[in-house]
Design a protein around this motif. Structure first.
Motif, short mmCIF file in Angstrom:
data_model
loop_
_atom_site.label_atom_id
_atom_site.label_comp_id
_atom_site.label_asym_id
_atom_site.label_seq_id
_atom_site.Cartn_x
_atom_site.Cartn_y
_atom_site.Cartn_z
N VAL A 175 0.43 -0.90 0.24
CA VAL A 175 -0.22 -0.59 -0.40
C VAL A 175 0.87 0.86 -0.14
O VAL A 175 1.62 1.73 0.32
N SER A 176 0.33 2.10 -0.27
CA SER A 176 0.99 3.31 -0.96
C SER A 176 0.06 4.63 -0.62
O SER A 176 -0.91 4.53 -1.34
N HIS A 177 0.65 5.80 -0.43
CA HIS A 177 -0.13 7.11 -0.37
C HIS A 177 0.25 8.35 0.00
O HIS A 177 1.65 7.92 -0.01
N GLY A 178 0.17 9.34 -0.31
CA GLY A 178 0.47 10.87 -0.37
C GLY A 178 -0.66 11.80 -0.51
O GLY A 178 -1.63 11.59 -0.78
N LEU A 179 -0.29 12.76 0.48
CA LEU A 179 -1.02 13.89 0.40
C LEU A 179 0.03 15.45 -0.70
O LEU A 179 0.59 15.79 0.28
N TRP A 236 -4.92 17.71 -2.26
CA TRP A 236 -5.02 16.14 -3.54
C TRP A 236 -4.49 14.42 -2.53
O TRP A 236 -3.38 14.46 -1.81
N PHE A 237 -5.24 13.58 -1.83
CA PHE A 237 -5.21 12.10 -1.89
C PHE A 237 -5.02 11.41 -2.75
O PHE A 237 -5.72 10.99 -3.12
N CYS A 238 -3.89 10.98 -2.71
CA CYS A 238 -3.55 9.53 -4.23
C CYS A 238 -2.76 8.42 -3.43
O CYS A 238 -1.79 8.35 -2.59
N GLY A 239 -2.74 7.72 -4.29
CA GLY A 239 -1.62 6.33 -3.61
C GLY A 239 -2.66 5.31 -4.75
O GLY A 239 -3.30 5.34 -5.38
N PHE A 255 -5.61 5.37 -6.95
CA PHE A 255 -6.74 6.24 -6.02
C PHE A 255 -6.51 7.74 -6.39
O PHE A 255 -4.77 7.62 -5.88
N PHE A 256 -7.52 8.86 -6.63
CA PHE A 256 -6.66 9.53 -6.85
C PHE A 256 -7.94 10.86 -6.13
O PHE A 256 -9.28 10.54 -7.02
#
Length: 280
Positions: A175-179, A236-239, A255-256
């Motif tokens: 799982v990866s994510h970023g803001l 913007w929340f993505c991953g 997801f974006f």
């Protein structure tokens, strides 16, 4: 030409018969069948020889012409046979290629059917936002719109999970994510989550353990938050969510999402950007 006789036998017979006839003619041309002189006999024999040679040459020419015609007929027949064989071969090649194309098309159709069956049965994960503190942050910042230089630090926290909407289990890989805070849709930048899953196989209809994004401090003053309140900038929340289905195929859900205000309420909304918000 007599049936069963070969050409050279006919020529030989004709020459021998002609020679015999010529000799008989010479012998009967003299009284009592005796030549008056050897010289005259030699002259007559020369004439006989020339006559025989002429006859033989004529027969040979005739035979040669017949042989040429036969050879030409054989050549024409061979050419026709070769052309027919080539036409038949070409027709067979076309038919074979047609059958191969039909087999390939049937194979592709069967593969598509198999792929569709697998796709219909495999696991499909989608992100589900559970809770976050972005609304609290914006609500507090909105209380001081006239104090842009006021210190205001904030560490965003977003809790989310992935639900399996497919018909079979899926095995979590990564799982990866970023803001990101930006005006327009940015190029997604994210990092691997440090959360360790207790359960990696997620059954159909089940949800993964909750993930938590607690990224770096994004703001220093109220001025940093005001553009979000006015809609000039967005969160913007993505991953991405990597997993393997029960058929052994690696899959990914990207997801974006954009954090926006609809009416009086703030919330995350999927945003169509490049190949995101798609599940392979």
């Amino acid at each position: 030409m007599l049936k069963g006789w070969r050409g050279y036998e006919i020529v030989l017979g004709a020459v021998v018969a002609s020679a015999a006839w010529a000799v008989l003619l010479i012998l009967t041309s003299y009284p009592n069948g005796v030549a008056t002189s050897l010289h005259e006999i030699g002259q007559h024999l020369d004439l006989v020889s020339a006559f025989i040679t002429a006859i033989a040459t004529a027969f040979i020419a005739r035979y040669t012409l017949t042989l040429k015609r036969s050879t030409d007929k054989l050549w024409d027949a061979g050419e026709k046979q070769f052309a027919l064989a080539r036409e038949t071969s070409d027709r067979q090649n076309v038919e074979v290629q047609h059958q191969i194309d039909i087999a390939k098309e049937a194979g592709r159709a069967a593969q598509k059917s198999a792929d569709a069956a697998v796709a219909a049965e495999r696991a499909r994960f989608y992100v589900v936002i559970k809770k976050h503190n972005l609304a609290d942050f914006l609500s507090l910042a909105g209380m001081y719109p006239n104090s842009p230089t006021m210190p205001y630090s904030f560490e965003p926290v977003i809790e989310y999970a992935f639900k399996n909407y497919g018909k079979t289990p899926g095995i979590i890989s990564e799982v990866s994510h970023g803001l990101i805070v930006h005006e327009a849709p940015p190029d997604p930048v994210y990092q691997v989550s440090d959360h360790l899953f207790v359960e990696n196989m997620i059954a159909a209809g089940e949800t993964t353990e909750t993930q938590k994004f607690d990224g770096p401090v994004l703001f220093d003053t109220i001025a940093d938050a005001l553009p979000i309140l006015t809609g000039q900038k967005h969160f913007w929340f993505c991953g991405r969510f990597d997993y393997t289905d029960v058929f052994g195929n690696p899959q990914v859900h990207r997801f974006f999402m954009r954090y926006v205000k609809t009416g009086l309420q703030w919330g995350f909304q999927p945003y169509d950007h490049k190949h995101y918000n798609q599940s392979s």
